[in-house]
Every structure is written in C-alpha cells, then in structure tokens.
Scaffold this active site. Structure first.
Site, mmCIF file in Angstrom:
data_model
loop_
_atom_site.group_PDB
_atom_site.id
_atom_site.type_symbol
_atom_site.label_atom_id
_atom_site.label_comp_id
_atom_site.label_asym_id
_atom_site.label_seq_id
_atom_site.Cartn_x
_atom_site.Cartn_y
_atom_site.Cartn_z
ATOM 1 N N HIS A 54 154.039 1.444 14.710
ATOM 2 C CA HIS A 54 154.867 0.442 15.371
ATOM 3 C C HIS A 54 156.229 1.060 15.672
ATOM 4 C CE1 HIS A 54 157.182 -0.653 11.655
ATOM 5 N NE2 HIS A 54 156.139 -0.059 11.122
ATOM 6 N N ALA A 55 157.167 0.234 16.101
ATOM 7 C CA ALA A 55 158.422 0.755 16.619
ATOM 8 C C ALA A 55 159.099 1.780 15.709
ATOM 9 C CB ALA A 55 159.371 -0.408 16.910
#
Lengths: 88, 574
Positions: free
Chosen positions: A15-16
């Site tokens: 994810h980010a």
C-alpha cells in the site's frame, strides 16, 4: 539484467507507505526497476503504478532490475522486503 | 428518527450535533490555451506542484506530532504521488499536446488512473485511489487559487457529516475536537478509516446519501460498531445509546483494570495466560499487557525474504532481547515453521512447487533435512537461556523418531556450547506442537521424549477435518467446535496430565471468547493468545467456573455435531 521473486511482507500488502519506501529506494539508482505480478509489469519508480499492482500480503512479485548499478539496486531493494519495510 | 446503515469504519459511539460539510465539488472546465501560452501553462502547473509540496510539509509536521512516525510515512507517500511521472510528466504532456489548461489536463490524467483503480478486484487496493485524489485536490485547489478549507477551523465538538473525507482531512479531525464522522463514500480499509481507528474517533462510512439527509444542527447518533447513523433520535434512543456509551467506557476501564490480575476462575483455578509474539517489534505492546509469558514466539520472520539464512549471532540477539524483556516469565521459542520455498530464496537447494505444501516439507521435517540450519537455530535459542526462562518448541511433529532426532541434535548443541565455555542452565525444556492428528492420537508414545506439549489449533483443525481454510469451497467446514476436534484436544490434555506434562494451547481458538470456555473446561494449563484479544480472554476466564466448564466438556465430547455443542453452551449463557 537481474530478476528475483520476492514475497510481499507488509501486513497490508504494497500500500502507499511501503510502495513509497520502495520507490524512494529505487530512485536512488540509475538502473531501471520493474515489478511484476500475474503477468502485469509496472515501473518500480512510480508509486501509483506500484499500487495499481495490488500486491497483497504474501503474494509473489518479480523484481527486475536492469542498468549499470543493477547489483546494488537489487540488493538494496531486496533488503526492504527482508526488513518488512520497517513496519511496526 | 431515521436510521441509516453503512459500514462501521472505526468503533465507538458518539452522540452530538451534526456539522454538515458542503461537498467541495470543484468544477473543472476545459479551456483551450493558445500555442504561445502553453509553456506558461506548464510553468503554472509546476508552481502548483511546489505549493502542494509545501502543503505536504505542513501536514507531515502535524501528523508527526499527533500520530507518530509511522503515519507520517503516509504523507511521504503523498509526496511521492506528487512526484510520480503521472503528475510530473503526463500532465505537462497533456497540456502541450492537447493545448488545454492545466486543471483539465490534471483531472483527465487523474480520471484515467482512477479507471484503472476501479478495475481492481481487491477492495483494499481500490480504496488507495483516495490517496491520489487527496493529492489531486490539493493541486487543483492551488491551480484554481481555491482556498481549501481546513477542518481544523471547526472548533465546536460535533459529528462531521460529509460526502467524502480525504486522509489529510481526517488528520485534522482530532485537533478540532470532533466526536466522530459519517460519510457517503469510503470503505473499511481506506486510509481515512485506518486513521480514524488510530485516532480512536468513531466513524461510519459508505452511507451513500447521509450528507444530503442530515442538516447542520441535527442531533445524530453514530454507532461505529454496527455501522449505523441515527438522525434525530427519539429521547429513548438517546438514552439507550448514552447507556451503551457509558457501558463501553466502563468496559474499557474494566479491561484496563485486569492488567496484572491473575487469570483465575471464579472457583479459584489458576490458568497461565500468555501471548503469541510474531516479531520482537511487538514486544512493547505485549509487555504492557503484563501477560504470564510468551507461549509462542514465532521465528519465521527471521527467515523471510532474504538471500541468506540468519546467522546464529543474529538469531541469538533477537531471542535474547525477548527473553530478557520477559524475564522471569517464560518464553517458548518455536523453531522456524518454514516451507521449502524459503530455502530456495536463501540460496539453498530445496523442493520446488510442492503440490500440497501444507502436507509437504515444512517445520521439523525441513529442518531435519537441513541439520546445519536447525543446529544454528537451536544454538541461538540455547544462548538466549542466559537472559531468561527460555523453552524450545518443535512444529509439525508427526512421528516419535522426529522428536528423538531433535533431542539428539539439542544434546549435541548443548555439549558444543558447554565445550566452548558457554554457561547453560541444567535443563532446557523441549516441547512439541500437537497440530498433526497422529501426534494427538499417539501422544502417550511422544511424552517420554518431551517436556510439554502445545496444541496448535489452526493446523490441528485443518488436518483433522481435511479443510483448507483459504479454499472458499470448503472453508465453511472449518469448525473449532467440531466434536472430533474437541475429543482430540481432550485426549491430549488427559494423556499429557497423566504423564505429568503440562499443556498449552496456541492458535486462534484461544483468542475466541466463545471457544475459551471449552479450553478452560478441558483443563489446558496455559493459553497463548493474540495480544489484541488478551484482556478480553482474561475477562472471560475470570468470569467462568472451572468445575461447571469441565462438566460442559464432559457432555460436549459425547455430542455428534458442533451445533449440539453450541446449543449446550447457549443453554449455559455462554
């Protein structure tokens, strides 16, 4: 060109945050960096493309590095996976 | 009174006045830019990028202060989005090739990526696009010289209602003393939801039209657990929720108060409640729980994603730090339960593409083929005994000969270390995991060779019922309450106690408050629980009577299906 298969270690997948850490590290090198999963290959220096890979925890991704400093880049990027992207 | 059902994104109840945030619809129009002005348009876009970078610096400082380093990395990710070729190259390219204004080029570029995100099947990753929008909106605001309102300015405590909240908005919520929020859009795993959980702000998302149905000033109840929003509640509903809110606070305080108290049943039977540890990083949180020890220290993490196997030194350091932190309480270190694929990654020749890895070369089977790896880990664990009460546990045991082989190797490692002048305790306990049915059935034959047993319920259930839990076609057959499972555990506890050995249980069953009464009734000496559920399970144990649970189990082992067992438990109010 070097290629290695790695397992996604962050608990929530790429994810980010881990994607960000990866891109930051990848951009330190001159070599081109690619990540692929299930036949889709993306630019390892683009955080958006990395997230679009939707690599979940435990999935296998192939890291491909190509360029003058490919050995160093591969070892640095591989270390990120070993350290689980320093997740707490 | 209107009740709307959404998705509970962050638990908790809040009651208060609504503050409806007008939807910030930014209208972007397409304007053609004359050729000689295109360079200037690109420059204008670059200036907006710079301004957005400054925004992010400010946001980062705020997150760092409120939530710490790990959450601040989110802002860092936003910064990378801003530096992504999508923004830095695609947008200028669009401006130049299409001869359009920067706002339009940007929104087109964002939309193109949005469509790719929408195609993702994984909800978690689909939700990541909000991070992109967050950055996109900041950029647009700068291009349009649109002052972005900051939520930090809302200074009265209220429940925020809006169409959507971006992660950067959520960060501002705590300072503004907001009681909770409800949004039309969003999912359980969006950053907004994750941040709300970290900030402990109740939140309900995915309500589709709540922002149109609520007016500022309306009284609203937010039920983050059930995912409900109640608009203009009746006085009865308010009273009910106020009571629930008070009970919630009370329950939290009660759980906190359980720290340090012994896990003893109403009829004075003492249980050892320990925790499972996946990596030493979790140690700080685990220490705060004041558990009776670590019942399962998984060491797989040391072998993950690396080109070489971990050295004895590296391992000894990791084990020692945990042993020292927990001393004098016990730490059960399980030797690595890894499969053949890990070996290949570490540059060791191993089996490839096993058709059924769960029944393949893993755990003790793998290590007995690679004695060097095994001995290195055993030596490292032995060296940690100097720092605390360390025990060794072997995974995936299916035959007595395996335990005997491990014992020989352990004795060898002890002799070596002693010859090297390393002081070791007189005895280091060696336990086996009982997770393969053969070990559960034949336990009496294993007992002379080990000092304790630990039941790994996840695998024991999977192997007993022949159910792969991740296979959606059969996962419904995975059933901890299956009488066959219960009988096996019952046999293990009875035989082990008869042989004078203690029994621990690790695995998810210990973390399920519904299953814990059975484990108590079965007489397991020790439960090793996931940290998150530790206090909840302790509360359950302290509320039970061991004698009554033993009677329940005596009946349960005669049942013919799990529904019957569940019914028995319901009758006792469990």
């Amino acid at each position: 060109m070097i290629k290695k298969t790695l397992t996604v270690t962050p608990k929530l997948g790429m994810h980010a945050r881990p994607a960000g850490i990866f891109v930051r590290e990848a951009c330190r090198f001159k070599s081109e960096v690619f990540l692929s999963k299930d036949g889709t290959e993306v630019n390892g220096k683009s955080v958006m493309q990395l997230m679009l890979l939707a690599a979940e925890y435990g999935s296998k991704i192939v890291l491909r590095v190509s360029g003058p400093d490919e050995a160093d880049a591969m070892s640095a990027l591989e270390k990120l996976f070993a350290r689980k992207f320093d997740e707490e | 009174m209107i009740i709307i059902k959404g998705i509970g994104a962050s638990p908790g109840i809040s009651i208060g006045k609504a503050y409806v945030l007008e939807d910030e619809e930014i209208v972007v129009t397409r304007t053609e830019i004359p050729r000689d002005r295109l360079r200037a348009e690109v420059a204008r876009f670059k200036a907006a990028q710079k301004a957005t970078h400054r925004d992010l610096d400010a946001a980062e400082a705020k997150v760092l202060k409120l939530l710490g380093k790990n959450h601040a990395k989110l802002i860092d990710a936003h910064r990378l989005i801003l530096r992504d070729t999508l923004i830095t190259q695609d947008v200028p390219k669009r401006i130049l090739s299409e001869g359009v204004n920067a706002e339009f080029a940007l929104s087109e570029a964002l939309e193109a990526v949005n469509q790719q995100f929408e195609k993702l099947e994984d909800e978690f990753f689909r939700e990541r696009r909000h991070d992109l929008f967050d950055v996109g909106k900041r950029l647009l605001a700068h291009l349009l010289k649109h002052a972005r309102r900051s939520l930090a300015d809302i200074d009265h405590s209220c429940i925020l209602i809006s169409r959507n909240l971006l992660p950067s908005d959520t960060i501002n919520l705590q300072e503004s003393r907001i009681l909770g929020f409800a949004t039309d859009l969003g999912g359980k795993t969006s950053h907004t939801a994750i941040l709300a959980q970290s900030l402990e702000i109740p939140a309900v998302v995915g309500l589709s039209d709540v922002s149109r149905r609520v007016k500022t000033g309306d009284t609203v109840i937010l039920d983050g657990e059930q995912g409900l929003v109640i608009i203009s509640p009746t006085p009865e509903a308010v009273a009910k929720y106020e009571k629930a809110q008070a009970a919630e606070h009370e329950a939290e305080r009660a759980l906190e108060a359980l720290k340090g108290l012994p896990a003893v049943t109403q009829d004075e039977k003492r249980f050892q409640l320990q925790v499972n540890l996946d990596t030493p990083e979790e140690l700080k949180a685990v220490l705060a729980l004041q558990a009776d020890g670590i019942g399962l220290f998984r060491t797989e993490y040391l072998f993950m994603n690396r080109p070489t196997s971990p050295t004895e030194e590296e391992q000894a350091k990791a084990y020692s730090s945990v042993a020292k932190a927990m001393a004098p309480r016990p730490v059960v270190i399980r030797t690595a339960d890894i499969g053949g694929d890990r070996l290949t990654q570490m540059g060791i020749e191993g089996p490839k593409n096993e058709t059924n890895p769960f029944m393949g070369l893993r755990g003790v089977r793998l290590f007995l083929r690679h004695l060097d790896l095994f001995k290195t880990q055993l030596r490292a664990i032995l060296r940690a005994t100097a720092k605390g009460d360390v025990k060794i546990m072997i995974p995936m045991v299916s035959a007595v000969a395996e335990v005997q082989a491990v014992r020989r190797l352990l004795n060898q490692a002890i002799a070596e270390l002693q010859a090297e002048g390393v002081a070791l305790p007189k005895m280091v306990e060696l336990g086996i995991m009982v997770e393969i049915p053969s070990a559960a059935v034949l336990l009496d034959a294993f007992l002379p060779h080990c000092d304790f047993v630990s039941i790994g319920t996840n695998d024991l259930i999977q192997y007993t019922l022949a159910v792969d839990r991740v296979n959606e076609h059969v996962s419904h057959l995975y059933d901890p309450f299956h009488p066959a499972v219960l009988r096996l555990i019952h046999n293990v506890v009875t035989v082990a106690h008869r042989g004078g050995k203690w029994v621990s249980v690790c695995g998810e069953m210990t973390s399920d408050p519904h299953a814990v009464p059975l484990l108590v009734g079965l007489g397991c000496d020790c439960l090793s629980i996931s940290p998150r559920m530790f206090l909840r399970v302790k509360e359950t144990v302290r509320g039970l009577r061991h004698a009554a649970m033993a009677r329940l189990v005596a009946k349960a082992v005669t049942c013919s299906d799990s529904e019957e067992i569940r019914r028995l438990m319901r009758e006792q109010g469990l």
